[in-house]
Motif scaffolding. Structure first.
Motif, PDB file in Angstrom:
ATOM      1  N   GLY A  98       0.766  -1.245  -0.058  1.00  0.00           N
ATOM      2  CA  GLY A  98      -0.030  -0.059  -0.101  1.00  0.00           C
ATOM      3  C   GLY A  98       0.768   1.570   0.031  1.00  0.00           C
ATOM      4  O   GLY A  98       0.420   2.284  -0.618  1.00  0.00           O
ATOM      5  N   PHE A  99       1.886   1.310   0.726  1.00  0.00           N
ATOM      6  CA  PHE A  99       2.873   2.315   0.619  1.00  0.00           C
ATOM      7  C   PHE A  99       3.305   2.599  -0.604  1.00  0.00           C
ATOM      8  O   PHE A  99       3.403   3.898  -1.015  1.00  0.00           O
ATOM      9  CB  PHE A  99       4.163   2.276   1.483  1.00  0.00           C
ATOM     10  CG  PHE A  99       3.859   2.021   3.043  1.00  0.00           C
ATOM     11  CD1 PHE A  99       3.218   3.219   3.572  1.00  0.00           C
ATOM     12  CD2 PHE A  99       4.224   1.105   3.872  1.00  0.00           C
ATOM     13  CE1 PHE A  99       2.884   3.197   5.114  1.00  0.00           C
ATOM     14  CE2 PHE A  99       3.972   1.204   5.082  1.00  0.00           C
ATOM     15  CZ  PHE A  99       3.435   2.283   5.810  1.00  0.00           C
ATOM     16  N   ALA A 100       3.617   1.816  -1.514  1.00  0.00           N
ATOM     17  CA  ALA A 100       4.136   1.971  -2.988  1.00  0.00           C
ATOM     18  C   ALA A 100       2.826   2.513  -3.747  1.00  0.00           C
ATOM     19  O   ALA A 100       3.006   3.317  -4.529  1.00  0.00           O
ATOM     20  CB  ALA A 100       4.563   0.687  -3.479  1.00  0.00           C
ATOM     21  N   LEU A 101       1.612   2.011  -3.721  1.00  0.00           N
ATOM     22  CA  LEU A 101       0.471   2.393  -4.258  1.00  0.00           C
ATOM     23  C   LEU A 101       0.347   3.942  -3.833  1.00  0.00           C
ATOM     24  O   LEU A 101      -0.073   4.905  -4.634  1.00  0.00           O
ATOM     25  CB  LEU A 101      -0.459   1.806  -3.993  1.00  0.00           C
ATOM     26  CG  LEU A 101      -0.711   0.216  -4.513  1.00  0.00           C
ATOM     27  CD1 LEU A 101      -1.769  -0.519  -4.087  1.00  0.00           C
ATOM     28  CD2 LEU A 101      -0.560   0.286  -5.965  1.00  0.00           C
ATOM     29  N   SER A 108       1.214   9.872  -5.812  1.00  0.00           N
ATOM     30  CA  SER A 108       1.813  11.460  -5.834  1.00  0.00           C
ATOM     31  C   SER A 108       2.380  11.868  -7.036  1.00  0.00           C
ATOM     32  O   SER A 108       2.688  10.841  -7.987  1.00  0.00           O
ATOM     33  CB  SER A 108       2.974  11.394  -4.621  1.00  0.00           C
ATOM     34  OG  SER A 108       3.965  10.726  -5.060  1.00  0.00           O
ATOM     35  N   PRO A 109       2.467  13.082  -7.277  1.00  0.00           N
ATOM     36  CA  PRO A 109       3.179  13.637  -8.719  1.00  0.00           C
ATOM     37  C   PRO A 109       4.602  13.042  -8.795  1.00  0.00           C
ATOM     38  O   PRO A 109       4.808  12.576 -10.039  1.00  0.00           O
ATOM     39  CB  PRO A 109       3.177  15.201  -8.467  1.00  0.00           C
ATOM     40  CG  PRO A 109       1.986  15.263  -7.582  1.00  0.00           C
ATOM     41  CD  PRO A 109       2.020  14.217  -6.531  1.00  0.00           C
ATOM     42  N   ILE A 110       5.032  12.881  -7.855  1.00  0.00           N
ATOM     43  CA  ILE A 110       6.681  12.642  -8.222  1.00  0.00           C
ATOM     44  C   ILE A 110       6.824  10.891  -8.459  1.00  0.00           C
ATOM     45  O   ILE A 110       7.433  10.478  -9.245  1.00  0.00           O
ATOM     46  CB  ILE A 110       7.687  13.059  -6.765  1.00  0.00           C
ATOM     47  CG1 ILE A 110       9.048  12.743  -7.265  1.00  0.00           C
ATOM     48  CG2 ILE A 110       7.348  12.575  -5.572  1.00  0.00           C
ATOM     49  CD1 ILE A 110       9.817  13.534  -8.429  1.00  0.00           C
ATOM     50  N   GLY A 111       5.910  10.442  -7.493  1.00  0.00           N
ATOM     51  CA  GLY A 111       6.087   8.885  -7.673  1.00  0.00           C
ATOM     52  C   GLY A 111       5.412   8.600  -9.012  1.00  0.00           C
ATOM     53  O   GLY A 111       5.843   7.592  -9.760  1.00  0.00           O
ATOM     54  N   LEU A 112       4.393   9.191  -9.426  1.00  0.00           N
ATOM     55  CA  LEU A 112       3.831   8.869 -10.934  1.00  0.00           C
ATOM     56  C   LEU A 112       4.813   9.222 -12.019  1.00  0.00           C
ATOM     57  O   LEU A 112       5.145   8.359 -12.962  1.00  0.00           O
ATOM     58  CB  LEU A 112       2.447   9.835 -11.108  1.00  0.00           C
ATOM     59  CG  LEU A 112       1.866   9.430 -12.494  1.00  0.00           C
ATOM     60  CD1 LEU A 112       1.592   7.974 -12.548  1.00  0.00           C
ATOM     61  CD2 LEU A 112       0.502  10.217 -12.659  1.00  0.00           C
ATOM     62  N   PHE A 113       5.675  10.357 -11.873  1.00  0.00           N
ATOM     63  CA  PHE A 113       6.367  10.684 -13.002  1.00  0.00           C
ATOM     64  C   PHE A 113       7.613   9.490 -12.815  1.00  0.00           C
ATOM     65  O   PHE A 113       8.001   9.267 -14.055  1.00  0.00           O
ATOM     66  CB  PHE A 113       7.262  12.229 -12.394  1.00  0.00           C
ATOM     67  CG  PHE A 113       8.269  12.501 -13.231  1.00  0.00           C
ATOM     68  CD1 PHE A 113       8.149  13.045 -14.482  1.00  0.00           C
ATOM     69  CD2 PHE A 113       9.535  12.325 -12.908  1.00  0.00           C
ATOM     70  CE1 PHE A 113       9.204  13.383 -15.387  1.00  0.00           C
ATOM     71  CE2 PHE A 113      10.733  12.786 -13.625  1.00  0.00           C
ATOM     72  CZ  PHE A 113      10.311  13.096 -14.897  1.00  0.00           C
ATOM     73  N   ILE A 114       8.187   9.110 -11.593  1.00  0.00           N
ATOM     74  CA  ILE A 114       9.286   8.145 -11.565  1.00  0.00           C
ATOM     75  C   ILE A 114       8.589   6.917 -12.340  1.00  0.00           C
ATOM     76  O   ILE A 114       9.378   6.349 -13.066  1.00  0.00           O
ATOM     77  CB  ILE A 114       9.644   8.095 -10.315  1.00  0.00           C
ATOM     78  CG1 ILE A 114      10.486   9.188  -9.549  1.00  0.00           C
ATOM     79  CG2 ILE A 114      10.715   6.636 -10.109  1.00  0.00           C
ATOM     80  CD1 ILE A 114      11.025   9.262  -8.447  1.00  0.00           C
ATOM     81  N   PHE A 115       7.496   6.401 -12.077  1.00  0.00           N
ATOM     82  CA  PHE A 115       6.917   5.326 -12.737  1.00  0.00           C
ATOM     83  C   PHE A 115       6.800   5.317 -14.034  1.00  0.00           C
ATOM     84  O   PHE A 115       7.158   4.261 -14.793  1.00  0.00           O
ATOM     85  CB  PHE A 115       5.474   5.205 -12.040  1.00  0.00           C
ATOM     86  CG  PHE A 115       4.747   4.012 -12.591  1.00  0.00           C
ATOM     87  CD1 PHE A 115       5.054   2.541 -12.390  1.00  0.00           C
ATOM     88  CD2 PHE A 115       3.578   4.338 -13.605  1.00  0.00           C
ATOM     89  CE1 PHE A 115       4.276   1.448 -12.930  1.00  0.00           C
ATOM     90  CE2 PHE A 115       3.121   3.148 -14.163  1.00  0.00           C
ATOM     91  CZ  PHE A 115       3.520   1.617 -13.972  1.00  0.00           C
TER      92      PHE A 115
END
Length: 168
Positions: free
Chosen positions: A132-135, A140-147
């Motif tokens: 869940g932490f990863a999801l 988040s904007p930075i998480g989506l960008f990195i993904f």
């Protein structure tokens, strides 16, 4: 040479994806949530991804997710809908309507309100710790960008290797 196992894996993932897209009724039977507090420890740790499924009936000992419209302001914002996941500790019928008393495993006392059957979203049937932490991070904007960067990089490498394979 391109590995046949990788091609087989890609085909299986594609077929499963097509099955899930076509058969929406199968997917809609399940709900996914991230555990946001330690009230259910050690059974469900904070950050666990849980999958729930609607059942016909529920019993003491079942861990359920349910919606709660808060009228109190001590722990929750007033008049806001929350989804909680707690264990049923007691069940009763009132005028042929099932009611459930719940409690977080780590809490000292049971929740103060009885839960109606209509409030129950489903019984927890699967819990995966920490996912869940990863999801949450991916939302988040930075998480989506990195993904997206990682996904596109891998996709381009895959296309490049396919081009080399078919040009040889």
């Amino acid at each position: 040479m391109f590995n046949k196992n990788i091609l087989g894996f890609i085909l299986i993932v594609f077929l499963v994806f097509i099955f899930l897209v076509i058969n929406k009724n199968y997917v809609n039977k399940f709900n996914f949530y991230v555990v946001g507090s330690g009230s259910m420890q050690p059974a469900l740790s904070t950050g666990s991804l849980i999958m729930t499924r609607k059942m016909d009936s529920y019993y003491p000992g079942d861990t359920i997710s349910f919606s709660l419209l808060s009228s109190r302001s001590k722990f929750f914002s007033k008049n806001k809908k929350y989804i909680l996941t707690h264990r049923i500790v007691q069940a009763r019928n009132l005028n042929s309507n099932p009611l459930y008393l719940t409690k977080g495993d780590a809490n000292q006392v049971a929740d103060q309100n009885w839960i109606k059957q209509a409030q129950i979203i489903g019984k927890v049937i699967l819990a995966i710790p920490l996912i869940g932490f990863a999801l949450i991070y991916l939302h988040s904007p930075i998480g989506l960008f990195i993904f997206l960067v990682l996904f596109l990089t891998n996709f381009l490498i895959f296309v490049y290797k396919l081009a080399i394979l078919f040009n040889d």
